[in-house]
Scaffold this motif. Sequence first.
Motif, PDB file in Angstrom:
ATOM      1  N   UNK A 572       0.810  -1.215   0.000  1.00  0.00           N
ATOM      2  CA  UNK A 572       0.000   0.000   0.000  1.00  0.00           C
ATOM      3  C   UNK A 572       0.841   1.263   0.000  1.00  0.00           C
ATOM      4  N   UNK A 573       1.963   1.229   0.710  1.00  0.00           N
ATOM      5  CA  UNK A 573       2.693   2.471   0.953  1.00  0.00           C
ATOM      6  C   UNK A 573       4.097   2.486   0.362  1.00  0.00           C
ATOM      7  N   UNK A 586      -7.276  -5.975  -3.697  1.00  0.00           N
ATOM      8  CA  UNK A 586      -7.497  -5.189  -2.478  1.00  0.00           C
ATOM      9  C   UNK A 586      -8.827  -5.538  -1.821  1.00  0.00           C
ATOM     10  N   UNK A 587      -9.867  -5.676  -2.647  1.00  0.00           N
ATOM     11  CA  UNK A 587     -11.173  -6.016  -2.068  1.00  0.00           C
ATOM     12  C   UNK A 587     -11.132  -7.393  -1.409  1.00  0.00           C
ATOM     13  N   UNK A 588     -10.488  -8.348  -2.060  1.00  0.00           N
ATOM     14  CA  UNK A 588     -10.388  -9.686  -1.476  1.00  0.00           C
ATOM     15  C   UNK A 588      -9.595  -9.668  -0.182  1.00  0.00           C
ATOM     16  N   UNK A 589      -8.562  -8.839  -0.118  1.00  0.00           N
ATOM     17  CA  UNK A 589      -7.780  -8.709   1.112  1.00  0.00           C
ATOM     18  C   UNK A 589      -8.638  -8.100   2.225  1.00  0.00           C
ATOM     19  N   UNK A 590      -9.419  -7.065   1.875  1.00  0.00           N
ATOM     20  CA  UNK A 590     -10.307  -6.432   2.876  1.00  0.00           C
ATOM     21  C   UNK A 590     -11.328  -7.434   3.392  1.00  0.00           C
ATOM     22  N   UNK A 611      -5.957  -5.971  19.418  1.00  0.00           N
ATOM     23  CA  UNK A 611      -5.860  -4.549  19.728  1.00  0.00           C
ATOM     24  C   UNK A 611      -4.883  -3.796  18.842  1.00  0.00           C
ATOM     25  N   UNK A 612      -4.428  -4.418  17.775  1.00  0.00           N
ATOM     26  CA  UNK A 612      -3.484  -3.716  16.909  1.00  0.00           C
ATOM     27  C   UNK A 612      -3.724  -4.094  15.453  1.00  0.00           C
ATOM     28  N   UNK A 613      -4.959  -3.915  14.988  1.00  0.00           N
ATOM     29  CA  UNK A 613      -5.270  -4.147  13.576  1.00  0.00           C
ATOM     30  C   UNK A 613      -4.631  -3.032  12.759  1.00  0.00           C
ATOM     31  N   UNK A 614      -3.733  -3.381  11.859  1.00  0.00           N
ATOM     32  CA  UNK A 614      -3.048  -2.422  10.999  1.00  0.00           C
ATOM     33  C   UNK A 614      -2.460  -3.195   9.824  1.00  0.00           C
ATOM     34  N   UNK A 615      -2.072  -2.511   8.749  1.00  0.00           N
ATOM     35  CA  UNK A 615      -1.550  -3.220   7.571  1.00  0.00           C
ATOM     36  C   UNK A 615      -0.335  -4.086   7.879  1.00  0.00           C
ATOM     37  N   UNK A 616       0.499  -3.683   8.857  1.00  0.00           N
ATOM     38  CA  UNK A 616       1.688  -4.476   9.196  1.00  0.00           C
ATOM     39  C   UNK A 616       1.319  -5.836   9.772  1.00  0.00           C
ATOM     40  N   UNK A 617       0.123  -5.958  10.347  1.00  0.00           N
ATOM     41  CA  UNK A 617      -0.311  -7.227  10.927  1.00  0.00           C
ATOM     42  C   UNK A 617      -1.265  -7.995  10.021  1.00  0.00           C
ATOM     43  N   UNK A 618      -1.345  -7.580   8.765  1.00  0.00           N
ATOM     44  CA  UNK A 618      -2.117  -8.324   7.760  1.00  0.00           C
ATOM     45  C   UNK A 618      -1.113  -8.856   6.742  1.00  0.00           C
ATOM     46  N   UNK A 682      -7.338   2.922   4.155  1.00  0.00           N
ATOM     47  CA  UNK A 682      -5.994   2.884   3.592  1.00  0.00           C
ATOM     48  C   UNK A 682      -5.916   1.946   2.394  1.00  0.00           C
ATOM     49  N   UNK A 683      -6.674   0.864   2.419  1.00  0.00           N
ATOM     50  CA  UNK A 683      -6.705  -0.052   1.276  1.00  0.00           C
ATOM     51  C   UNK A 683      -7.258   0.664   0.051  1.00  0.00           C
ATOM     52  N   UNK A 684      -8.268   1.518   0.275  1.00  0.00           N
ATOM     53  CA  UNK A 684      -8.862   2.265  -0.834  1.00  0.00           C
ATOM     54  C   UNK A 684      -7.915   3.363  -1.328  1.00  0.00           C
ATOM     55  N   UNK A 685      -7.323   4.085  -0.395  1.00  0.00           N
ATOM     56  CA  UNK A 685      -6.582   5.302  -0.753  1.00  0.00           C
ATOM     57  C   UNK A 685      -5.109   5.075  -1.032  1.00  0.00           C
ATOM     58  N   UNK A 686      -4.529   4.002  -0.455  1.00  0.00           N
ATOM     59  CA  UNK A 686      -3.100   3.763  -0.632  1.00  0.00           C
ATOM     60  C   UNK A 686      -2.232   4.738   0.124  1.00  0.00           C
ATOM     61  N   UNK A 687      -2.773   5.403   1.142  1.00  0.00           N
ATOM     62  CA  UNK A 687      -1.997   6.343   1.949  1.00  0.00           C
ATOM     63  C   UNK A 687      -2.325   6.142   3.422  1.00  0.00           C
ATOM     64  N   UNK A 688      -1.382   6.507   4.281  1.00  0.00           N
ATOM     65  CA  UNK A 688      -1.584   6.391   5.725  1.00  0.00           C
ATOM     66  C   UNK A 688      -2.700   7.327   6.174  1.00  0.00           C
TER      67      UNK A 688
END
Length: 829
Positions: A572-573, A586-590, A611-618, A682-688
């Motif tokens: 994403x980034x 991206x949709x399948x990942x979401x 308690x820490x859902x974020x792209x680094x943990x996906x 972030x999945x949609x926008x590609x930015x933090x």
Amino acid sequence: MQFHYISFLLTILPLFSLIPTLRSQDISVGSTLRPTNLSLSWPSPNGTFSFQFLNRTEDSSFIAAISYSGGIAIWKAGGADARVDIGGALEFLSNGNLRLINGSGTTIWQSNTTGLGITSAALEDTGNFVLKNGTTTVWSTFENPTDTILQDQNFTMGKVLRSGRYSFNLLKSGNLTLQWGNSIIYWNQGLNSTFNRSLTSPSLTLQSVGILRLYDLSLPGSVPIAYSSDYGEGGDTVRFLRLDSDGNLRAYSSVRGSGVENPRWAAVLDQCQVFGWCGNMGICSYNDTEPLCGCPSLNFEFVDPNNQRMGCRRKQAIADCPGSSTMLEMSHTQFLTYPPELSNEVFFVGITACRLNCLGGGSCVASTSLSDGSGLCFLKVSDFVSGYQSPALPSTSFVKVCAPAQPNQSPPAAGQTLASSKKLRAWVVAVVVLGTILALVFMEFGLWWCCCRNSPKFGTLSAQYALLEYASGAPVQFSYKDLQRATKGFREKLGAGGFGAVYRGVLANRTVVAVKQLEGIEQGEKQFRMEVATISSTHHLNLVRLIGFCSEGRHRLLVYEFMRNGSLDNFLFSDESLGKLDWGSRFNIALGTARGITYLHEECRDCIVHCDIKPENILLDENYNAKVSDFGLAKLVNPKDHRYRTLTSVRGTRGYLAPEWLANLPITSKSDVYSYGMVLLEIVSGRRNFDVSGDTGRKKFSVWAYEEFDRGSITSIVDKRLADEELDVEQLDRVIQVSFWCIQEQPSQRPTMGKVVQMLEGIMTIEKPPAPKAMEGSLSSTSGSANVSALSTFAASAPAPSSSSSLQALGSSSLSGRNIEKTSSSLLG
């Protein structure tokens, strides 16, 4: 020409007059079915269903049943236990009564419809068998179910499904319950406590698409309760809901004529939590594939060795003890305690007191002490006790027996030894065999020491043998030296987080793994192993699987499956991944991420809040399937109470923390929903989401994105790298709206993750979300670092003793569980 037309009409008109007769296929009074002629039946007009006798091969008896094409019984005259011999019959008497009799003439069951003017009967294409007075239905099988509900059959309050001592009911509150003995409620699911509306006449229906729905006049729409695993699959199939003999409620589908029942959903995911499944004093546990029944110790024996589900009995009654009685200790064991038992004989004492209180109580037969810090002790004074044993259970139980207590692993008593002459012969044989085995072992070890100890091909023998455990699904225990070899001295570092660094490794069988070195472990050896067992038992397609662990001195390591494509943030980034992740991926990942979190929240035995859902943990596998990582680790690092957090103790990641973290409010599964909503943006926008730039007018990204959405300019939110791609606008709009629902400031306004999945899949209407408020004192302004800490997960607990994480197995309700939130009418159905 006109003459031929009139002749044609005269020819076909009589055929039209026959259609009602052919469709009704009425059964006249006086008709009889007998097991001596199994080919004789009362069929439905289209032949899908038949009323006939079916042979029970296990005991050569017969049941009178309505069967679906292929011989699957979906209604049984007299219920699941009503059987007749070869001389039995099902009679439709001239007085309008339908009667099942045995060969001796004894009435096994009857419809009790004598004197109601019944003139005929019929089996309809829906599978409903009706008794009629002319054209009026007087009695039907749909109104008198036994153990099964067919698709599109209304199951209303007051009706009961029964199978043995088990029953299934629909309460006026809208809740579905499974009961044992009409008293013990071991499963209760439906509308949650936040739904305050009083229902008038609730009804339950299994739809042909595989959704179990609840209806009521007071509801704005139907409420989905459960989904079949083959949801929406078509074909020539029928679906039905059945209360099985093992006490579990399951949804099935069956292809016409196949005779095969395919289970698609089960109410109780853990069969050992069904009360009484192993009978009185029976202990339920698991082998590699299925639940098993056993006895607490050698002080007990099976009531029926040929049917271990009949339970166990003491070889010597407590009242007949020649000496004193004592308490037999069983680790990782619970005696199931469900309502209404929870209200009685519950104490807050230590393990020793829990044992002694039962030993000194005349009516107490067993007790369970929770080893989770709550101090809860359950005394069992009932005549029926049902047990569950698993390495993941944080509890110790005791059973009162006549001394001495004989655990199952103990050797046979001295009185069972052989005679002295045979004893000597056995010793000689044992010494010879043992000597031979030891010689072979020393020879093998010598060869290995000389030739193979430094070879990577033959090294890590213990890991090779341990991989047999991995094949069975159990967590593999590795030595520290094994993992040093596998990672080449922890050389190739994949990344680092709040729990420690992660390294790439290769096991002895060439399996590539990710090895995490844990730091800051505050738990002892036993508790660490229990938590690892809990994590490893959590399996889902969208969760990273734990393969094994190392617990050796101060070394604590976890071994995970290796994810070839790394974490989502790299795609994403990072400019290096330009063009690699299209909108479909991206949709399948979401969607995959949402399903994984839903499993943690609503489908595990104990709800786990991440308690820490974020792209680094996906993480992404080789096919770009999303898998959620780092769940269940917080209890390893800090086993103290996680119910509340203050601003100074916030552990999470900037930009993804829900407002309740900063407001010192209880943390629930809705906190994960907020974090997921930010990831979705972030999945949609590609930015933090916490980046501030001139593109957004220096506004918080979520606020700016909502303004763009509100003015109908959703494409401006989309990642510019997708500009040349043809997007599914309807799907994109759905994803953006879901993200705004997820990041609502009030937790009660956010949907559950189960609802999020439904909305993303497009099976639920989405109302326009309200504008998310900019969080005051946002972490983006209060924290100077991008990562406050990398806390991941903990097993959720609510602020009451009865809500201990292990209490779910003892009958208390878990978080969410497909609960219905009062967010909007669309989220209700």
